[in-house]
Motif scaffolding. Structure first.
Motif, short mmCIF file in Angstrom:
data_model
loop_
_atom_site.label_atom_id
_atom_site.label_comp_id
_atom_site.label_asym_id
_atom_site.label_seq_id
_atom_site.Cartn_x
_atom_site.Cartn_y
_atom_site.Cartn_z
N UNK A 78 0.64 -1.22 0.00
CA UNK A 78 0.13 0.24 -0.07
C UNK A 78 0.98 1.80 -0.24
N UNK A 79 2.16 0.90 0.09
CA UNK A 79 2.78 2.42 0.03
C UNK A 79 3.78 2.27 -0.95
N UNK A 80 3.25 1.17 -1.54
CA UNK A 80 3.68 1.38 -3.53
C UNK A 80 3.61 1.75 -4.36
N UNK A 81 3.60 3.45 -5.02
CA UNK A 81 2.06 3.93 -5.69
C UNK A 81 3.43 4.14 -7.22
N UNK A 82 2.31 2.76 -8.06
CA UNK A 82 2.77 2.80 -9.91
C UNK A 82 2.44 3.81 -10.60
N UNK A 83 1.40 4.31 -9.30
CA UNK A 83 0.57 5.18 -10.41
C UNK A 83 1.58 6.53 -10.58
N UNK A 84 2.32 7.23 -9.50
CA UNK A 84 3.43 8.48 -9.25
C UNK A 84 4.52 7.88 -8.96
N UNK A 85 4.91 6.60 -9.40
CA UNK A 85 6.15 5.95 -9.43
C UNK A 85 6.53 6.37 -7.72
N UNK A 86 6.36 6.15 -6.62
CA UNK A 86 7.21 6.89 -6.06
C UNK A 86 7.11 5.50 -4.66
N UNK A 87 7.65 5.21 -3.71
CA UNK A 87 7.70 4.48 -2.61
C UNK A 87 8.41 5.16 -1.44
N UNK A 88 7.02 4.81 -0.49
CA UNK A 88 6.26 5.91 0.74
C UNK A 88 7.74 4.74 2.03
N UNK A 147 7.54 -8.73 -9.12
CA UNK A 147 7.04 -9.02 -7.68
C UNK A 147 5.80 -9.08 -7.54
N UNK A 148 5.10 -7.73 -7.71
CA UNK A 148 3.90 -7.75 -7.47
C UNK A 148 2.58 -9.23 -7.99
N UNK A 149 3.28 -9.26 -9.32
CA UNK A 149 2.50 -10.23 -9.78
C UNK A 149 2.92 -12.16 -9.50
N UNK A 209 0.97 -8.27 3.91
CA UNK A 209 0.79 -7.66 2.56
C UNK A 209 2.61 -6.84 2.37
N UNK A 210 3.86 -7.34 2.98
CA UNK A 210 4.53 -7.18 2.59
C UNK A 210 5.18 -7.57 1.50
N UNK A 211 5.51 -6.53 1.06
CA UNK A 211 6.88 -6.86 -0.58
C UNK A 211 7.24 -7.94 -0.36
N UNK A 212 8.62 -7.95 0.29
CA UNK A 212 9.30 -9.41 0.30
C UNK A 212 9.35 -9.91 1.35
#
Length: 417
Positions: A227-237, A310-312, A322-325
């Motif tokens: 939820x902190x990876x924004x592909x629309x704005x291309x940012x990571x929080x 990685x998301x796919x 919901x961790x990325x890794x």
């Protein structure tokens, strides 16, 4: 005729039983029972001087009280750790303080009376750390922790001064870092993406790409959620960090278990304003104490492709937090396990061994090689001025590196299931 002293000013008298002069002063007593503190001297003149010192101590104390029992450095340090530091600093910092106190401060000066601790004692403690073969940085950290404990003792009226202030802070020697260059970083990217064949792709290849393209700290990436990876704005929080913290015993009477994490009433002592979330076991997500610690960084194109892949892949895996890794079973990755994996990746890539934290230097090189604007690089790695960012850059970047990274990313997309 000697004028009569006012009440509460104390007295000086001779004690025949041991041939000593005594200085005695009344103290506050919540119970109403009289309390006095007495100090002895060889002569009447010395006793009068001690009476003046007692009055000054009583005036300086916040509640007008004076410690009557002998308080040594060890007792005070434990009180400071449990009752003061644990409520003012984050658990990981408090654990670091405790380790320093137990390993270096108590063995060196623990039995010294707190009020009689001298600058020579502080210097001796610093020397004892380096005599163990430890670095000057360890000696400086030990000095800093003792100084914090003494500062609290001064605030609480336990001492009249912080003797550590009378000793210069130990100088620290700069460590020689093994810095991976951009060329080394390229080899790492190629190794984890399975390029060139027949190397098998690393399941967490994007984890290492993120380290080399963001310069983020280990905890910031291991604690990253989708939820902190924004592909629309291309940012990571990078607002939260994964940390391993030690549980404490919460039982009033011995529970029979040695370690705090086994205690039925285990607890974690932390400041009231510390934001945190428990994940599992001793792993927690925590937020920085100040807004300055929060970073939102852009996702550069090479990393974006890896994160999308990685998301796919993560859709088919267990991932309750919901961790990325995660581990293959969906659990958070323990920092120690992550560090071991990093060293294994370096060995696979055939590059010099280096700490994971030192990859921040490599990240700057990689971002320059990927032709990321300098202002963006500064923002990504969190440097306050661009001159610091330039200092991280090594020579030898070339279009060859950008081409190599592009081919590595393309190869991973082809090889990945």
């Amino acid at each position: 005729m000697t004028p009569k002293r006012e009440n509460g000013q104390g007295s000086v008298f001779y004690r025949k039983s041991d041939d000593r002069w005594c200085a005695s002063l009344s103290l506050p007593s919540p119970s109403g029972k009289p309390r006095r503190v007495t100090r002895t001297a060889a002569t009447e003149r010395q006793a009068k001087v001690k009476l003046v010192e007692l009055r000054r101590e009583r005036e300086a104390a916040p509640d007008g009280d004076i410690q009557t029992a002998v308080l040594n450095v060890e007792d005070w340090c434990r009180t400071w750790l449990n009752d003061i530091a644990a409520k003012e600093v984050r658990p990981k910092t408090a654990a670091s303080y405790r380790t320093t106190v137990e390993r270096y401060i108590i063995p060196a000066v623990g039995r010294k009376q707190l009020k009689k601790l001298s600058p020579d004692d502080v210097r001796g403690m610093v020397k004892s750390v380096t005599d163990l073969g430890l670095s000057t940085r360890s000696a400086a950290l030990t000095y800093q922790v003792l100084s914090l404990a003494l500062k609290a003792a001064y605030r609480e009226g336990k001492v009249t001064r912080n003797v550590a202030d009378l000793v210069n802070r130990p100088r620290t020697a700069k460590n020689e870092l093994t810095v991976l260059t951009a060329a080394h970083g390229l080899k790492v990217l190629q190794a984890v993406t399975g390029w060139p064949p027949p190397i098998a792709p690393d399941r967490l290849a994007s984890r290492w790409w993120a380290a080399l393209f963001t310069g983020a700290r280990q905890g910031e990436l291991l604690g990253l959620t989708w939820d902190r990876v924004d592909f629309n704005r291309n940012t990571i929080d990078l607002s939260w960090q994964l940390q391993r913290l030690a549980w404490e015993h919460g039982c009033d009477t011995p529970c029979g278990f040695k370690r705090g994490n086994e205690c039925p009433k285990r607890k974690l002592t932390a400041p009231a304003d510390w934001e945190h979330r428990h994940l599992t076991g001793g792993l927690w997500l925590s937020r920085p104490k100040s807004s300055a610690g929060v970073r939102i960084v852009p996702i550069v194109p090479p990393l974006r492709a890896m994160l999308l892949h990685r998301q796919r892949a993560s859709v088919l895996e267990a991932n309750p937090h919901q961790l990325v890794w995660t581990t293959p079973t969906g659990k958070p990755i323990d920092p120690s396990r992550d560090s071991k994996a990093w060293h294994a990746v370096l060995a696979l890539a055939g590059v010099p061994d280096a700490r994971l934290h030192d990859a921040r230097h490599t990240a700057v090189d990689m971002l320059y090689a990927a032709e990321v604007p300098e202002a963006d690089i500064q923002e990504i790695v969190g440097h306050s001025v661009v001159s610091v960012t330039r200092g991280y850059k090594s020579r030898g970047n070339s279009p060859r590196l950008l081409d190599g990274m592009t081919r590595a990313a393309e190869a991973f997309m082809l090889e990945a299931p």
